[in-house]
Design an enzyme around this catalytic site. Structure first.
Site, mmCIF file in Angstrom:
data_model
loop_
_atom_site.group_PDB
_atom_site.id
_atom_site.type_symbol
_atom_site.label_atom_id
_atom_site.label_comp_id
_atom_site.label_asym_id
_atom_site.label_seq_id
_atom_site.Cartn_x
_atom_site.Cartn_y
_atom_site.Cartn_z
ATOM 1 N N ARG A 130 0.814 -1.226 0.000
ATOM 2 C CA ARG A 130 0.000 0.000 0.000
ATOM 3 C C ARG A 130 0.847 1.275 0.000
ATOM 4 O O ARG A 130 0.358 2.344 0.372
ATOM 5 C CB ARG A 130 -0.998 0.004 1.165
ATOM 6 C CG ARG A 130 -2.007 -1.145 1.103
ATOM 7 C CD ARG A 130 -3.085 -0.977 2.164
ATOM 8 N NE ARG A 130 -4.070 -2.040 2.045
ATOM 9 C CZ ARG A 130 -4.022 -3.180 2.743
ATOM 10 N NH1 ARG A 130 -3.021 -3.379 3.607
ATOM 11 N NH2 ARG A 130 -4.949 -4.095 2.590
ATOM 12 N N LYS A 152 2.971 10.802 -11.944
ATOM 13 C CA LYS A 152 2.093 9.944 -12.737
ATOM 14 C C LYS A 152 2.760 8.579 -12.904
ATOM 15 O O LYS A 152 3.888 8.497 -13.396
ATOM 16 C CB LYS A 152 1.838 10.548 -14.110
ATOM 17 C CG LYS A 152 0.709 11.539 -14.178
ATOM 18 C CD LYS A 152 0.484 11.930 -15.634
ATOM 19 C CE LYS A 152 -0.796 12.672 -15.834
ATOM 20 N NZ LYS A 152 -1.020 12.958 -17.259
ATOM 21 N N GLU A 194 8.997 16.413 -25.906
ATOM 22 C CA GLU A 194 8.425 16.946 -24.672
ATOM 23 C C GLU A 194 8.975 18.341 -24.364
ATOM 24 O O GLU A 194 8.292 19.171 -23.765
ATOM 25 C CB GLU A 194 8.681 15.992 -23.512
ATOM 26 C CG GLU A 194 8.092 14.590 -23.691
ATOM 27 C CD GLU A 194 6.568 14.536 -23.568
ATOM 28 O OE1 GLU A 194 5.939 15.592 -23.333
ATOM 29 O OE2 GLU A 194 6.004 13.435 -23.711
ATOM 30 N N LYS A 236 7.052 22.097 -15.725
ATOM 31 C CA LYS A 236 6.208 20.995 -15.273
ATOM 32 C C LYS A 236 5.982 21.050 -13.768
ATOM 33 O O LYS A 236 4.876 20.809 -13.288
ATOM 34 C CB LYS A 236 6.818 19.650 -15.656
ATOM 35 C CG LYS A 236 5.890 18.497 -15.276
ATOM 36 C CD LYS A 236 6.111 17.242 -16.042
ATOM 37 C CE LYS A 236 5.006 16.241 -15.746
ATOM 38 N NZ LYS A 236 5.243 14.934 -16.404
ATOM 39 N N GLU A 246 -4.421 16.350 -12.005
ATOM 40 C CA GLU A 246 -4.954 16.575 -13.343
ATOM 41 C C GLU A 246 -6.453 16.835 -13.333
ATOM 42 O O GLU A 246 -7.216 16.307 -14.150
ATOM 43 C CB GLU A 246 -4.629 15.374 -14.252
ATOM 44 C CG GLU A 246 -4.598 15.728 -15.732
ATOM 45 C CD GLU A 246 -4.016 14.623 -16.586
ATOM 46 O OE1 GLU A 246 -2.845 14.744 -16.956
ATOM 47 O OE2 GLU A 246 -4.730 13.643 -16.856
ATOM 48 N N ARG A 250 -3.437 20.742 -15.333
ATOM 49 C CA ARG A 250 -2.369 19.798 -15.666
ATOM 50 C C ARG A 250 -2.622 19.064 -16.979
ATOM 51 O O ARG A 250 -1.688 18.603 -17.634
ATOM 52 C CB ARG A 250 -2.170 18.789 -14.523
ATOM 53 C CG ARG A 250 -0.995 17.847 -14.765
ATOM 54 C CD ARG A 250 -0.641 17.015 -13.562
ATOM 55 N NE ARG A 250 0.430 16.085 -13.885
ATOM 56 C CZ ARG A 250 1.045 15.305 -13.004
ATOM 57 N NH1 ARG A 250 0.698 15.346 -11.730
ATOM 58 N NH2 ARG A 250 2.004 14.477 -13.395
ATOM 59 N N ASN A 254 -0.721 17.342 -21.768
ATOM 60 C CA ASN A 254 -1.008 16.284 -22.737
ATOM 61 C C ASN A 254 -1.141 16.817 -24.157
ATOM 62 O O ASN A 254 -1.681 16.121 -25.034
ATOM 63 C CB ASN A 254 -2.294 15.542 -22.343
ATOM 64 C CG ASN A 254 -2.103 14.696 -21.108
ATOM 65 O OD1 ASN A 254 -1.198 13.864 -21.046
ATOM 66 N ND2 ASN A 254 -2.932 14.914 -20.107
ATOM 67 N N HIS A 257 -0.767 14.505 -27.095
ATOM 68 C CA HIS A 257 -0.830 13.134 -26.595
ATOM 69 C C HIS A 257 -2.097 12.388 -27.000
ATOM 70 O O HIS A 257 -2.079 11.163 -27.104
ATOM 71 C CB HIS A 257 -0.689 13.123 -25.079
ATOM 72 C CG HIS A 257 0.702 13.392 -24.586
ATOM 73 N ND1 HIS A 257 1.381 14.555 -24.892
ATOM 74 C CD2 HIS A 257 1.539 12.651 -23.830
ATOM 75 C CE1 HIS A 257 2.582 14.514 -24.316
ATOM 76 N NE2 HIS A 257 2.701 13.377 -23.682
ATOM 77 N N HIS A 261 -1.014 9.049 -28.418
ATOM 78 C CA HIS A 261 -1.357 7.765 -27.813
ATOM 79 C C HIS A 261 -2.108 6.872 -28.797
ATOM 80 O O HIS A 261 -1.952 5.645 -28.791
ATOM 81 C CB HIS A 261 -2.200 7.981 -26.558
ATOM 82 C CG HIS A 261 -1.413 8.482 -25.383
ATOM 83 N ND1 HIS A 261 -2.007 8.912 -24.218
ATOM 84 C CD2 HIS A 261 -0.076 8.613 -25.183
ATOM 85 C CE1 HIS A 261 -1.080 9.293 -23.361
ATOM 86 N NE2 HIS A 261 0.103 9.125 -23.935
ATOM 87 N N HIS A 274 7.430 6.838 -27.858
ATOM 88 C CA HIS A 274 6.417 7.748 -27.313
ATOM 89 C C HIS A 274 6.653 9.180 -27.802
ATOM 90 O O HIS A 274 5.715 9.858 -28.250
ATOM 91 C CB HIS A 274 6.451 7.706 -25.781
ATOM 92 C CG HIS A 274 5.553 8.697 -25.125
ATOM 93 N ND1 HIS A 274 4.172 8.645 -25.221
ATOM 94 C CD2 HIS A 274 5.827 9.795 -24.369
ATOM 95 C CE1 HIS A 274 3.647 9.653 -24.552
ATOM 96 N NE2 HIS A 274 4.624 10.372 -24.018
#
Length: 370
Positions: A130, A152, A194, A236, A246, A250, A254, A257, A261, A274
């Site tokens: 956890r 993330k 990026e 960032k 997000e 935030r 993306n 993206h 993606h 990527h």
């Protein structure tokens, strides 16, 4: 941005991700892996280093020796390399190794590698017992300027990228810029996507600086790369400070993206890197921004030119309009079945919006191979 002077008289740049009790430092410096400054930011006595078959021969022995000299007990977990390996099977391999070595809640996981290793290690840290501490040690440009910062973590699913994960902040991000010397040219370019993104969405001056210095970045000029990494991390970190999970702002990180993606999933993970998919995705998002009247055509052309100068693809694969839509509908930003896009309004500023289907179809037709 602060400058730290360590015992061996090397200077490192330092900045903080300000999240209250979850705040942590980003330390950026050349040969950081060989410096006492490093071990100081890795908590606990037991350390599990997660890396891959490409990075391990380059840096694992060096990192292990340095941590052991600081009195830490280390184990290594070496995974296969590649975006296609960012899956539940390799996540289970991490858990199995931790359990076999009887790692407890005070064991610190260290992610030594690029974005795939960072994402999987962070997700393992978030869920093992956890939650255990972890430290990001990014060795690719893409990871140093983007994926290692912000908490993330995720693995991929065949139906969608990064759809299974958690927000879980590291204890620190330790970026040794000397590791970029062993980076393949293609991987360097992927990281530059990026960097371009950060300028396009927030800092038009930084975008302009990239236009003037892309040749130096491609040539791996130390000063240019150091500036690009520092400024990207500053941007960032500030966005994450304002919107950790997000909920709104935030999501602008993306940019490119949603299309990117879809390219990755549509071609099969690993076919395009990527950053290559994001670079092309930014070109498509810029085109869509022009169609909505948000962005001047000349600024779209500047984005295309900069992506091309970074040696990234600017023409998308033809997945078929129906397949494109199917893939983009599996996206965390979407609401009520509507695809949400990050668009430029204008260059240096971003907005999050749905778009008319006819304009999206026009962008897909204009930006894909026929």
């Amino acid at each position: 941005m602060n400058l730290l002077m360590n015992p061996s008289s090397s200077v490192f740049a330092s900045l903080a991700v300000d999240l209250g009790e979850r705040s942590y430092p980003i330390i950026i410096g050349r040969h950081l892996l060989e410096n006492d400054e490093f071990a100081r930011h890795v908590p606990g006595k037991r350390v599990a280093i997660v890396t891959n078959t490409v990075v391990a021969p380059l840096y694992l022995e060096r990192l292990t020796a340095m941590l052991q000299s600081a009195g830490k007990q280390c184990i290594a977990i070496v995974l296969p390399d590649g975006e296609e390996e960012k899956n539940v099977d390799n996540l289970m391999r991490i858990f199995t190794a931790l359990l076999e070595h009887k790692c407890d809640r005070k064991t610190t996981l260290v992610a030594l590698g690029g974005g795939v290793i960072g994402d999987m290690t962070g997700f393992a840290a978030a869920t093992y017992m956890r939650g255990v501490p972890f430290v990001q040690v990014p060795t690719t440009l893409l990871a140093q300027v983007d994926s290692s910062v912000g908490g993330k973590t995720a693995i991929n699913h065949p139906l969608g990228k990064n759809m299974i994960g958690a927000f879980y902040q590291p204890q620190s991000v330790l970026a040794d810029t000397a590791t970029l010397a062993t980076l393949l040219d293609r991987e360097l370019s992927a990281g530059l996507a990026e960097v371009i993104k950060h300028g396009a969405i927030i800092d038009a001056d930084f975008f302009r600086w990239q236009e003037e210095n892309m040749g130096r970045l491609i040539a791996r000029d130390d000063g240019a790369l150091a500036h690009a990494i520092r400024r990207s991390c500053e941007i960032k970190a500030d966005v994450v400070r304002q919107d950790e999970r997000e909920g709104g702002l935030r999501a602008i990180l993306n940019f490119g993206h949603t299309f990117g993606h879809a390219i990755e999933a549509g071609l099969g993970y690993g076919e395009w890197l990527h950053g290559e998919a994001v670079g092309c995705g930014m070109v498509m998002a810029a085109d869509l921004s022009v169609r909505l009247g948000y962005l001047a055509p000349d600024d779209r052309d500047r984005i295309v030119a900069l992506v091309k100068a970074a040696r990234l693809p600017t023409v998308a694969p033809d997945l078929g309009a129906e397949r494109w839509l199917e893939l983009m509908e599996v996206d965390k930003k979407n609401e009520g079945g509507q695809i949400k896009f990050i668009l430029l309004k204008p260059l240096g500023s971003a907005t999050i919006t749905g778009v008319p289907s006819d304009l999206l179809t026009a962008t897909l037709a204009a930006c894909t191979k026929t």
